[in-house]
Motif scaffolding. Structure first.
Motif, short mmCIF file in Angstrom:
data_model
loop_
_atom_site.label_atom_id
_atom_site.label_comp_id
_atom_site.label_asym_id
_atom_site.label_seq_id
_atom_site.Cartn_x
_atom_site.Cartn_y
_atom_site.Cartn_z
N ALA A 59 -10.89 7.25 -1.28
CA ALA A 59 -10.87 6.89 -2.70
C ALA A 59 -10.76 5.38 -2.86
O ALA A 59 -11.41 4.79 -3.74
CB ALA A 59 -9.69 7.58 -3.40
N ALA A 60 -9.96 4.74 -2.01
CA ALA A 60 -9.83 3.27 -2.07
C ALA A 60 -11.16 2.61 -1.74
O ALA A 60 -11.55 1.63 -2.38
CB ALA A 60 -8.74 2.81 -1.10
N LEU A 61 -11.84 3.13 -0.73
CA LEU A 61 -13.14 2.55 -0.33
C LEU A 61 -14.15 2.61 -1.47
O LEU A 61 -14.99 1.71 -1.61
CB LEU A 61 -13.70 3.29 0.89
N ALA A 67 -9.27 -5.30 -7.44
CA ALA A 67 -9.66 -4.80 -6.12
C ALA A 67 -8.43 -4.51 -5.26
O ALA A 67 -8.37 -3.48 -4.58
CB ALA A 67 -10.56 -5.81 -5.42
N CYS A 68 -7.45 -5.40 -5.30
CA CYS A 68 -6.25 -5.21 -4.48
C CYS A 68 -5.42 -4.02 -4.95
O CYS A 68 -4.84 -3.30 -4.14
CB CYS A 68 -5.41 -6.48 -4.47
N GLY A 112 -9.37 -6.47 -0.93
CA GLY A 112 -9.06 -5.20 -1.58
C GLY A 112 -8.88 -4.08 -0.56
O GLY A 112 -7.91 -3.33 -0.59
N ILE A 113 -9.80 -3.99 0.38
CA ILE A 113 -9.69 -2.97 1.42
C ILE A 113 -8.52 -3.28 2.35
O ILE A 113 -7.80 -2.39 2.81
CB ILE A 113 -11.02 -2.87 2.19
N SER A 114 -8.29 -4.58 2.61
CA SER A 114 -7.14 -4.97 3.45
C SER A 114 -5.82 -4.61 2.79
O SER A 114 -4.80 -4.44 3.48
CB SER A 114 -7.17 -6.48 3.71
N SER A 115 -5.83 -4.48 1.45
CA SER A 115 -4.59 -4.15 0.73
C SER A 115 -4.04 -2.79 1.10
O SER A 115 -2.87 -2.51 0.83
CB SER A 115 -4.83 -4.19 -0.78
N ALA A 116 -4.87 -1.95 1.72
CA ALA A 116 -4.37 -0.66 2.17
C ALA A 116 -3.37 -0.82 3.31
O ALA A 116 -2.52 0.03 3.52
CB ALA A 116 -5.54 0.23 2.62
N ALA A 130 -1.94 -9.66 -0.63
CA ALA A 130 -3.38 -9.85 -0.49
C ALA A 130 -3.96 -10.61 -1.67
O ALA A 130 -4.79 -11.51 -1.51
CB ALA A 130 -4.06 -8.48 -0.34
N CYS A 131 -3.50 -10.25 -2.87
CA CYS A 131 -3.99 -10.92 -4.07
C CYS A 131 -3.60 -12.40 -4.08
O CYS A 131 -4.42 -13.27 -4.41
CB CYS A 131 -3.44 -10.21 -5.31
N ALA A 132 -2.35 -12.68 -3.71
CA ALA A 132 -1.88 -14.07 -3.69
C ALA A 132 -2.67 -14.91 -2.69
O ALA A 132 -3.06 -16.05 -2.98
CB ALA A 132 -0.39 -14.11 -3.35
#
Length: 527
Positions: A289-291, A247-248, A202-206, A213-215
């Motif tokens: 906000a993402a965090l 999360a992503c 989820g955090i990597s999705s930034a 990331a989800c896949a």
């Protein structure tokens, strides 16, 4: 049992659409005339309409008019169009400003029918998604080309690239390596494993597209779920499979490259106002906000679908060993593709193009064979669900339905200051993005709210950031965003399961976003 009958559900969906069609259509009092450079059309209707155009409207070549006597038969769009036709002004276009056009009315009937089909799922979602274009054409909302072209939209091609990259990572064994690494950290606990992988990706999705990331997370998770004997549609499966897309999606708001919605919001802001949000500006404003939202989203899914503690993941005591040649080739090719995605602002090549170059490289180097893609890619999800969602979203725009919704919604928040405007735009964006691609939602709403920001004396940047982040919360429908559709394609949960947890998550995450804006952005001096 009667209501669960698929035939009954289909009849009910059709009845809902018919009811919407039979409801009275509000004509409105304000209309826009485009292409009337010599004011010829306006002069012919000036006894019935007054000119309410602003300097901005005039600069765009648009005349806005308002009915002097709304109850009169002459004060309608049909009357204006007849006058335009009588004057033989074929280049002039008349649109509704605060009313509902017949085309938009028909679109709403289609939308209500489709939303019910997506939630109740009496027929496979892929078939429902195909029917989006069918219904739009039959109801004369769109032309054949307008309805079908989005099914091969560049965004659809890009999502296919993300799914193919995930297939290559799985075939190369990298997802197994990743799964073993996380299991060693989490032990055999399903809950710890899900929290680690969902929050990590989820955090990597930034900094990588949320769909990719989800896949990657799902193809890592599925073999472990099977090994643990976790049944599809169980609460444990729902918790694991819904935590990742939620999360992503939340993480994707953290930077400009996390999702197309962020880049579209920044691009439209520059186009309409000349203001530019840099890559690092967006991180500074939105990454906090993402965090916060990523772990909260996973916690919400956990509390709605508590996993069964009886399930234990397999243990991996052996060392995975060094990377194989196949793994190295896969990582290098995907890494280069991600580098191209991250640097799109410099070279300008669309993600779908650089992504397909990566796919070609995977084939040419022997990482994948065409049979692997043909067999493992969810074509129905990639082409139909994504494409159908984009087609529906674009139709909401060109039919005039989105403008009508905005005209109803936004007057309630005028005069309330920047925070009320931010909250209203955020809520509206989060709701609309469930019925259309979040990229389209951001692109459609921002031009509408920028003039409102001027009236309220609010920095335009605030609303661009608001839409880029709020449209990340597409958590009510499977078609709301790519991570949702990717997770659904593995058939571990039903569409209504996502809606159920989304109804809880959306208001909570919006509240967090508003709080971050009120506190963090004030500290930074943005508001």
């Amino acid at each position: 049992m009667f209501l669960k009958n698929k035939g009954v559900q289909l009849v009910f969906a059709i009845c809902l659409g018919i009811i919407v069609l039979l409801l009275p259509r509000p004509e409105g009092t304000k209309f826009t005339i485009t292409g009337d450079e010599r004011d010829t059309a306006f002069q012919s209707i000036s006894q019935h309409f007054t000119n309410i155009s602003t300097e901005r409207d005039i600069a765009k070549g648009v005349i806005k008019v308002e009915a002097i006597n709304p109850a009169g038969p002459e004060c309608s769009a049909d009357f204006i169009e007849k006058r335009v036709a009588e004057l033989n002004l074929s280049e002039i276009e008349v649109n509704y400003e605060d009313g509902l056009s017949p085309r938009a009315h028909r679109f709403l009937a289609v939308l209500v029918l489709l939303i019910f089909l997506f939630v109740a799922e009496p027929i496979p979602l892929e078939i429902t998604a195909i029917c989006i274009a069918v219904f739009l054409v039959i109801m004369q909302v769109a032309t054949v080309k307008e309805a079908w072209a989005p099914y091969m939209h560049p965004v659809v091609v890009f999502i296919m690239c993300c799914l193919i990259f995930a297939i290559s990572l799985d075939k190369a064994g990298i997802t197994v390596r990743l799964g073993k690494f996380i299991v060693k950290k989490a032990g055999t606990s399903v809950t710890k494993f899900t929290f680690i992988i969902a929050m990590g990706l989820g955090i990597s999705s930034a900094f990588m597209h949320d769909a990719a990331a989800c896949a990657i997370g799902i193809v890592t998770m599925l073999p472990l779920m099977k090994a643990a004997g976790i049944e599809p549609h169980s609460k444990t499966a729902k918790f694991m499979m819904l935590s990742l897309p939620f999360a992503c999606s939340c993480g994707g708001m953290g930077s400009l490259v996390g999702g197309g919605r962020c880049m579209v919001a920044a691009a439209f802001l520059k186009e309409f106002t000349g203001l530019e949000i840099t890559f690092f500006d967006w991180i500074m404003y939105c990454f906090p906000a993402a965090l916060l939202c990523v772990p909260v989203a996973v916690l919400i899914v956990y509390f709605v679908y508590r996993p069964n503690p009886k399930y234990k993941l397999p243990q991996f005591d052996e060392d995975s060993g060094p990377l194989t040649t196949l793994e190295k080739k896969t990582l290098i090719i995907i890494g280069i593709s991600f580098a191209f995605w991250l640097t799109k602002g410099f070279h300008g090549i669309h993600y779908s193009v650089t992504g397909m170059l990566g796919v070609a490289a995977l084939i040419l180097t022997g990482v994948l064979k065409w049979e692997d893609i043909h067999k493992d890619l969810e074509w129905g999800t990639a082409l139909f669900i994504f494409g159908g969602g984009i087609s529906l979203g674009l139709a909401m725009g060109y039919s005039g339905a989105a403008t009508y919704f905005a005209s109803l919604f936004f007057p309630y928040i005028q005069g309330g200051g920047w925070l009320l405007l931010f909250a209203g735009v955020g809520i509206f964006g989060a709701l609309v993005t469930n019925a259309m691609a979040n990229v389209a939602a951001a692109a459609l709403i921002l031009p509408i709210v920028i003039p409102m920001a001027e009236l309220e004396g609010v920095d335009h940047t605030v609303l661009a950031l608001c839409l880029g982040t709020a449209t990340s919360f597409a958590m009510l429908l499977v078609i709301g965003c790519p991570p949702n559709a990717i997770a659904y394609s593995y058939r571990q949960f039903k569409a209504v399961d996502l809606t159920r947890v989304g109804l809880v998550a959306t208001p909570i995450l919006l509240a967090i976003l508003i709080a971050v804006a009120a506190v963090w952005w004030k500290i930074l001096g943005l508001v």
